[in-house]
Design a protein around this motif. Structure first.
Motif, PDB file in Angstrom:
ATOM      1  N   LYS A 194      17.104   2.623  -9.524  1.00  0.00           N
ATOM      2  CA  LYS A 194      16.857   3.556  -8.416  1.00  0.00           C
ATOM      3  C   LYS A 194      17.465   4.926  -8.704  1.00  0.00           C
ATOM      4  O   LYS A 194      16.855   5.967  -8.408  1.00  0.00           O
ATOM      5  N   GLN A 195      18.662   4.946  -9.283  1.00  0.00           N
ATOM      6  CA  GLN A 195      19.283   6.221  -9.616  1.00  0.00           C
ATOM      7  C   GLN A 195      18.460   6.969 -10.657  1.00  0.00           C
ATOM      8  O   GLN A 195      18.315   8.199 -10.587  1.00  0.00           O
ATOM      9  N   ARG A 196      17.919   6.241 -11.616  1.00  0.00           N
ATOM     10  CA  ARG A 196      17.067   6.862 -12.629  1.00  0.00           C
ATOM     11  C   ARG A 196      15.837   7.490 -11.977  1.00  0.00           C
ATOM     12  O   ARG A 196      15.403   8.572 -12.361  1.00  0.00           O
ATOM     13  N   MET A 197      15.281   6.794 -10.974  1.00  0.00           N
ATOM     14  CA  MET A 197      14.130   7.353 -10.257  1.00  0.00           C
ATOM     15  C   MET A 197      14.504   8.637  -9.520  1.00  0.00           C
ATOM     16  O   MET A 197      13.741   9.600  -9.489  1.00  0.00           O
ATOM     17  N   ARG A 198      15.686   8.656  -8.912  1.00  0.00           N
ATOM     18  CA  ARG A 198      16.097   9.817  -8.128  1.00  0.00           C
ATOM     19  C   ARG A 198      16.291  11.060  -8.996  1.00  0.00           C
ATOM     20  O   ARG A 198      16.081  12.193  -8.541  1.00  0.00           O
ATOM     21  N   THR A 199      16.708  10.865 -10.242  1.00  0.00           N
ATOM     22  CA  THR A 199      17.024  11.996 -11.112  1.00  0.00           C
ATOM     23  C   THR A 199      15.914  12.327 -12.089  1.00  0.00           C
ATOM     24  O   THR A 199      15.951  13.380 -12.721  1.00  0.00           O
ATOM     25  N   ALA A 200      14.909  11.455 -12.205  1.00  0.00           N
ATOM     26  CA  ALA A 200      13.835  11.679 -13.173  1.00  0.00           C
ATOM     27  C   ALA A 200      12.836  12.695 -12.634  1.00  0.00           C
ATOM     28  O   ALA A 200      12.639  12.827 -11.424  1.00  0.00           O
ATOM     29  N   GLY A 201      12.191  13.400 -13.558  1.00  0.00           N
ATOM     30  CA  GLY A 201      11.136  14.324 -13.171  1.00  0.00           C
ATOM     31  C   GLY A 201       9.825  13.581 -13.000  1.00  0.00           C
ATOM     32  O   GLY A 201       9.759  12.346 -13.133  1.00  0.00           O
ATOM     33  N   PRO A 202       8.751  14.288 -12.683  1.00  0.00           N
ATOM     34  CA  PRO A 202       7.433  13.665 -12.515  1.00  0.00           C
ATOM     35  C   PRO A 202       7.020  12.909 -13.776  1.00  0.00           C
ATOM     36  O   PRO A 202       7.322  13.315 -14.897  1.00  0.00           O
ATOM     37  N   ALA A 203       6.335  11.788 -13.579  1.00  0.00           N
ATOM     38  CA  ALA A 203       5.875  10.987 -14.716  1.00  0.00           C
ATOM     39  C   ALA A 203       4.886  11.779 -15.569  1.00  0.00           C
ATOM     40  O   ALA A 203       4.073  12.549 -15.053  1.00  0.00           O
ATOM     41  N   VAL A 204       4.986  11.590 -16.882  1.00  0.00           N
ATOM     42  CA  VAL A 204       4.087  12.259 -17.813  1.00  0.00           C
ATOM     43  C   VAL A 204       3.115  11.230 -18.378  1.00  0.00           C
ATOM     44  O   VAL A 204       3.538  10.197 -18.891  1.00  0.00           O
ATOM     45  N   GLY A 205       1.822  11.516 -18.263  1.00  0.00           N
ATOM     46  CA  GLY A 205       0.827  10.596 -18.797  1.00  0.00           C
ATOM     47  C   GLY A 205       0.446   9.531 -17.787  1.00  0.00           C
ATOM     48  O   GLY A 205       0.946   9.516 -16.648  1.00  0.00           O
ATOM     49  N   PRO A 206      -0.421   8.610 -18.194  1.00  0.00           N
ATOM     50  CA  PRO A 206      -0.907   7.577 -17.261  1.00  0.00           C
ATOM     51  C   PRO A 206       0.177   6.591 -16.855  1.00  0.00           C
ATOM     52  O   PRO A 206       1.037   6.234 -17.644  1.00  0.00           O
ATOM     53  N   ILE A 207       0.154   6.183 -15.585  1.00  0.00           N
ATOM     54  CA  ILE A 207       1.073   5.181 -15.046  1.00  0.00           C
ATOM     55  C   ILE A 207       0.222   4.143 -14.314  1.00  0.00           C
ATOM     56  O   ILE A 207      -0.496   4.475 -13.372  1.00  0.00           O
ATOM     57  N   ALA A 208       0.287   2.897 -14.753  1.00  0.00           N
ATOM     58  CA  ALA A 208      -0.505   1.848 -14.110  1.00  0.00           C
ATOM     59  C   ALA A 208       0.168   0.503 -14.323  1.00  0.00           C
ATOM     60  O   ALA A 208       0.807   0.273 -15.351  1.00  0.00           O
ATOM     61  N   THR A 209       0.045  -0.384 -13.335  1.00  0.00           N
ATOM     62  CA  THR A 209       0.561  -1.752 -13.426  1.00  0.00           C
ATOM     63  C   THR A 209      -0.509  -2.695 -12.898  1.00  0.00           C
ATOM     64  O   THR A 209      -0.950  -2.546 -11.758  1.00  0.00           O
TER      65      THR A 209
END
Length: 256
Positions: free
Chosen positions: A65-80
């Motif tokens: 969760k901390q990584r999500m809070r500090t990370a910038g916008p995702a680069v490239g495709p994101i899919a699950t």
């Protein structure tokens, strides 16, 4: 925007009615880089173990969760997307394909049906993992070792099937109940003093492995005729294949 927030709040209150709904929520959380959505999909004690062929990296929910809070916008495709799922009334395991930018991961997810709905209670992952006969054999051997430990209440054999970091879990009254390997070893020693072992014979076994990660589901009938199902996540460690999360339930293998 307010409508979306209200819909998400309602989802948190009602939980997830099916295992695949919880997996989809996990995918949406990563795509949105949203720690609140991740918290809805995962039980707080769940650990993510990722293998790269040389080392195993563990990530707690707090760290993720901390990584999500500090990370910038995702680069490239994101899919699950869910490639395979095996479910009972209380526990489930799923294999998902997780695309993160230019990398494709295999995720194995262990889920439990709690009072608030289905949640992910464990995860293993590996980039580019592919079907592997040696991995399949390694997972099957772990199951055989665990069953041998049960038959003799052998705490040493138990440690050869379960990693020291693993949680062994069940659901009681809608609440997740978890214990460490050390606790289960102590229970086996106590049980060995009272009985010669468990004569339970497996009635079914399902194995799915990719690269250095995998999962297994095995079911058996107890001495009283009741049916039990174990579902586990496994990873190849320097000491060999081990379970890193195990959930057991008094249920038929395909009750859901």
């Amino acid at each position: 925007m307010l409508t979306m927030i209200a819909a998400f709040a309602a989802m948190l209150a009602s939980g997830f009615a099916t295992p695949d709904a919880a997996v989809r929520a996990y995918g949406a959380a990563v795509a949105a880089n949203d720690p609140a959505q991740l918290a809805a999909a995962f039980q707080p004690s769940a650990i993510m173990y990722c293998a790269d062929g040389a080392a195993i990296r563990a990530t707690s929910q707090g760290e993720w969760k901390q990584r999500m809070r500090t990370a910038g916008p995702a680069v490239g495709p994101i899919a699950t997307s869910i490639a395979w799922i095996d479910s009972g009334a209380t526990t489930s395991v799923a294999r998902a394909v997780a695309v993160r930018g230019q990398t494709e991961y295999v995720d194995y997810l262990l889920l439990a049906r709690l009072a608030g709905g289905w949640r992910i209670v464990g995860k293993v992952c590996e980039a580019g993992a592919r079907p592997d006969a040696a991995g399949d054999a390694g997972v099957r051997q772990v199951v055989r070792t665990k069953l041998a430990a049960d038959r003799a209440w052998d705490d040493r054999l138990l440690a050869e099937s379960i990693d020291p970091r693993a949680l062994v879990m069940t659901v009681d009254g809608g609440e997740l109940v978890a214990a460490t390997l050390g606790e289960w070893q102590a229970r086996y020693v106590a049980r060995r003093a009272a009985s010669s072992g468990s004569p339970a014979v497996p009635t079914s076994l399902v194995v799915d492995a990719r690269g250095g990660i995998g999962t297994a589901r095995w079911s058996f009938r107890g001495t009283d005729g009741s049916e039990w199902t174990d579902r586990a996540l496994m990873i190849r460690t320097p000491r060999g294949w081990r379970m890193v999360a195990l959930a057991f339930a008094k249920e038929a293998p395909g009750a859901n």
